[in-house]
Design a protein around this motif. Structure first.
Motif, PDB file in Angstrom:
ATOM      1  N   VAL A 208      53.973  52.194  45.823  1.00 36.96           N
ATOM      2  CA  VAL A 208      53.413  50.891  46.160  1.00 36.96           C
ATOM      3  C   VAL A 208      52.042  50.996  46.814  1.00 36.96           C
ATOM      4  N   LEU A 209      51.174  50.091  46.449  1.00 38.33           N
ATOM      5  CA  LEU A 209      49.919  49.837  47.136  1.00 38.33           C
ATOM      6  C   LEU A 209      49.960  48.370  47.542  1.00 38.33           C
ATOM      7  N   LEU A 210      49.904  48.093  48.846  1.00 42.53           N
ATOM      8  CA  LEU A 210      49.914  46.721  49.360  1.00 42.53           C
ATOM      9  C   LEU A 210      48.531  46.369  49.874  1.00 42.53           C
ATOM     10  N   VAL A 211      48.013  45.246  49.440  1.00 42.03           N
ATOM     11  CA  VAL A 211      46.702  44.777  49.873  1.00 42.03           C
ATOM     12  C   VAL A 211      46.880  43.402  50.499  1.00 42.03           C
ATOM     13  N   ASP A 212      46.483  43.265  51.766  1.00 45.01           N
ATOM     14  CA  ASP A 212      46.428  41.962  52.444  1.00 45.01           C
ATOM     15  C   ASP A 212      44.966  41.604  52.589  1.00 45.01           C
ATOM     16  N   GLY A 213      44.636  40.367  52.259  1.00 49.84           N
ATOM     17  CA  GLY A 213      43.230  40.002  52.352  1.00 49.84           C
ATOM     18  C   GLY A 213      42.981  38.520  52.348  1.00 49.84           C
ATOM     19  N   GLU A 214      41.717  38.205  52.384  1.00 51.85           N
ATOM     20  CA  GLU A 214      41.256  36.820  52.339  1.00 51.85           C
ATOM     21  C   GLU A 214      40.983  36.462  50.886  1.00 51.85           C
ATOM     22  N   ALA A 215      41.450  35.298  50.479  1.00 52.27           N
ATOM     23  CA  ALA A 215      41.351  34.895  49.079  1.00 52.27           C
ATOM     24  C   ALA A 215      40.348  33.767  48.899  1.00 52.27           C
TER      25      ALA A 215
ATOM     26  N   ALA B 209      38.397  27.144  36.826  1.00 55.45           N
ATOM     27  CA  ALA B 209      38.042  27.771  35.559  1.00 55.45           C
ATOM     28  C   ALA B 209      36.543  27.643  35.294  1.00 55.45           C
ATOM     29  N   ALA B 210      35.968  26.508  35.637  1.00 52.03           N
ATOM     30  CA  ALA B 210      34.540  26.293  35.409  1.00 52.03           C
ATOM     31  C   ALA B 210      33.678  27.113  36.364  1.00 52.03           C
ATOM     32  N   GLU B 211      34.181  27.419  37.550  1.00 52.05           N
ATOM     33  CA  GLU B 211      33.418  28.169  38.558  1.00 52.05           C
ATOM     34  C   GLU B 211      33.577  29.681  38.446  1.00 52.05           C
ATOM     35  N   ALA B 212      34.518  30.142  37.650  1.00 53.24           N
ATOM     36  CA  ALA B 212      34.806  31.574  37.562  1.00 53.24           C
ATOM     37  C   ALA B 212      33.563  32.353  37.164  1.00 53.24           C
ATOM     38  N   PRO B 213      33.253  33.417  37.897  1.00 53.63           N
ATOM     39  CA  PRO B 213      32.100  34.241  37.517  1.00 53.63           C
ATOM     40  C   PRO B 213      32.253  34.776  36.098  1.00 53.63           C
TER      41      PRO B 213
ATOM     42  N   TYR C 179      42.330  41.743  27.859  1.00 51.86           N
ATOM     43  CA  TYR C 179      43.540  41.113  27.318  1.00 51.86           C
ATOM     44  C   TYR C 179      43.297  40.293  26.045  1.00 51.86           C
ATOM     45  N   GLY C 180      42.045  40.113  25.657  1.00 49.62           N
ATOM     46  CA  GLY C 180      41.749  39.328  24.472  1.00 49.62           C
ATOM     47  C   GLY C 180      42.016  37.844  24.646  1.00 49.62           C
ATOM     48  N   TRP C 181      41.970  37.380  25.885  1.00 47.39           N
ATOM     49  CA  TRP C 181      42.294  35.985  26.185  1.00 47.39           C
ATOM     50  C   TRP C 181      41.395  35.493  27.315  1.00 47.39           C
ATOM     51  N   ASP C 182      40.923  34.285  27.194  1.00 52.17           N
ATOM     52  CA  ASP C 182      40.104  33.661  28.229  1.00 52.17           C
ATOM     53  C   ASP C 182      40.780  32.365  28.643  1.00 52.17           C
ATOM     54  N   PRO C 183      41.412  32.325  29.827  1.00 52.79           N
ATOM     55  CA  PRO C 183      42.139  31.130  30.239  1.00 52.79           C
ATOM     56  C   PRO C 183      41.252  29.899  30.398  1.00 52.79           C
ATOM     57  N   ARG C 184      39.959  30.101  30.508  1.00 54.41           N
ATOM     58  CA  ARG C 184      39.063  28.945  30.656  1.00 54.41           C
ATOM     59  C   ARG C 184      39.117  28.030  29.443  1.00 54.41           C
ATOM     60  N   GLY C 185      39.461  28.572  28.284  1.00 58.36           N
ATOM     61  CA  GLY C 185      39.557  27.772  27.073  1.00 58.36           C
ATOM     62  C   GLY C 185      40.880  27.051  26.909  1.00 58.36           C
ATOM     63  N   ASP C 186      41.860  27.375  27.745  1.00 60.21           N
ATOM     64  CA  ASP C 186      43.193  26.778  27.621  1.00 60.21           C
ATOM     65  C   ASP C 186      43.408  25.550  28.498  1.00 60.21           C
ATOM     66  N   GLY C 187      42.512  25.288  29.414  1.00 59.36           N
ATOM     67  CA  GLY C 187      42.678  24.104  30.255  1.00 59.36           C
ATOM     68  C   GLY C 187      42.110  24.308  31.636  1.00 59.36           C
ATOM     69  N   ALA C 188      41.821  23.209  32.276  1.00 66.08           N
ATOM     70  CA  ALA C 188      41.188  23.244  33.594  1.00 66.08           C
ATOM     71  C   ALA C 188      42.151  23.612  34.712  1.00 66.08           C
ATOM     72  N   SER C 189      43.448  23.672  34.442  1.00 61.51           N
ATOM     73  CA  SER C 189      44.416  23.939  35.505  1.00 61.51           C
ATOM     74  C   SER C 189      44.426  25.403  35.949  1.00 61.51           C
ATOM     75  N   TYR C 190      43.852  26.317  35.156  1.00 55.80           N
ATOM     76  CA  TYR C 190      43.823  27.725  35.543  1.00 55.80           C
ATOM     77  C   TYR C 190      42.838  27.937  36.676  1.00 55.80           C
ATOM     78  N   ALA C 191      43.167  28.888  37.549  1.00 59.48           N
ATOM     79  CA  ALA C 191      42.282  29.238  38.654  1.00 59.48           C
ATOM     80  C   ALA C 191      42.085  30.742  38.680  1.00 59.48           C
ATOM     81  N   PHE C 192      40.976  31.159  39.211  1.00 60.86           N
ATOM     82  CA  PHE C 192      40.675  32.578  39.414  1.00 60.86           C
ATOM     83  C   PHE C 192      40.639  32.822  40.911  1.00 60.86           C
ATOM     84  N   PHE C 193      41.110  34.001  41.331  1.00 62.03           N
ATOM     85  CA  PHE C 193      41.150  34.340  42.748  1.00 62.03           C
ATOM     86  C   PHE C 193      40.485  35.688  42.979  1.00 62.03           C
ATOM     87  N   ARG C 194      39.723  35.777  44.058  1.00 60.71           N
ATOM     88  CA  ARG C 194      39.159  37.047  44.498  1.00 60.71           C
ATOM     89  C   ARG C 194      39.771  37.351  45.855  1.00 60.71           C
ATOM     90  N   VAL C 195      40.378  38.517  45.988  1.00 58.26           N
ATOM     91  CA  VAL C 195      40.981  38.918  47.255  1.00 58.26           C
ATOM     92  C   VAL C 195      40.095  40.000  47.875  1.00 58.26           C
TER      93      VAL C 195
END
Length: 91
Positions: free
Chosen positions: A21-28, A33-37, A48-64
């Protein structure tokens, strides 16, 4: 998603399994989807051959941003496994 990660701004991420295990605690940080770098979305698409930005605005990206990192192999190694504390590497 109820928004806990978005609202709380803190995350715990575990990689890769319960035996090694590697455990990472951090600030998120949250990005819609529109703001994702583009570099992040492009890397996801390349891997993965997939871009969730094209599937709908409900997806979010997170940086920890790590504040604490622990690593161990199984329960017997749970003590003394801090690699990072309060954002500073200990190794």
């Amino acid at each position: 998603m109820r928004g806990d990660l978005r609202d709380g701004g803190r995350a715990r991420v575990a990689f890769p399994s319960t035996r090694d295990v590697l455990l990472v605690d951090g600030e998120a940080d949250t990005f819609t989807a529109a703001e994702a770098p583009e570099a992040v979305a492009g890397a996801l698409r390349a891997k993965y051959g997939w871009d969730p930005r094209g599937d709908g605005a409900s997806y979010a990206f997170f940086r920890v941003r790590p504040r604490t990192v622990q690593a161990y192999r199984g329960e017997r190694e749970m003590r003394g496994r801090f690699l990072m504390r309060e954002g500073a590497w200990t190794v």
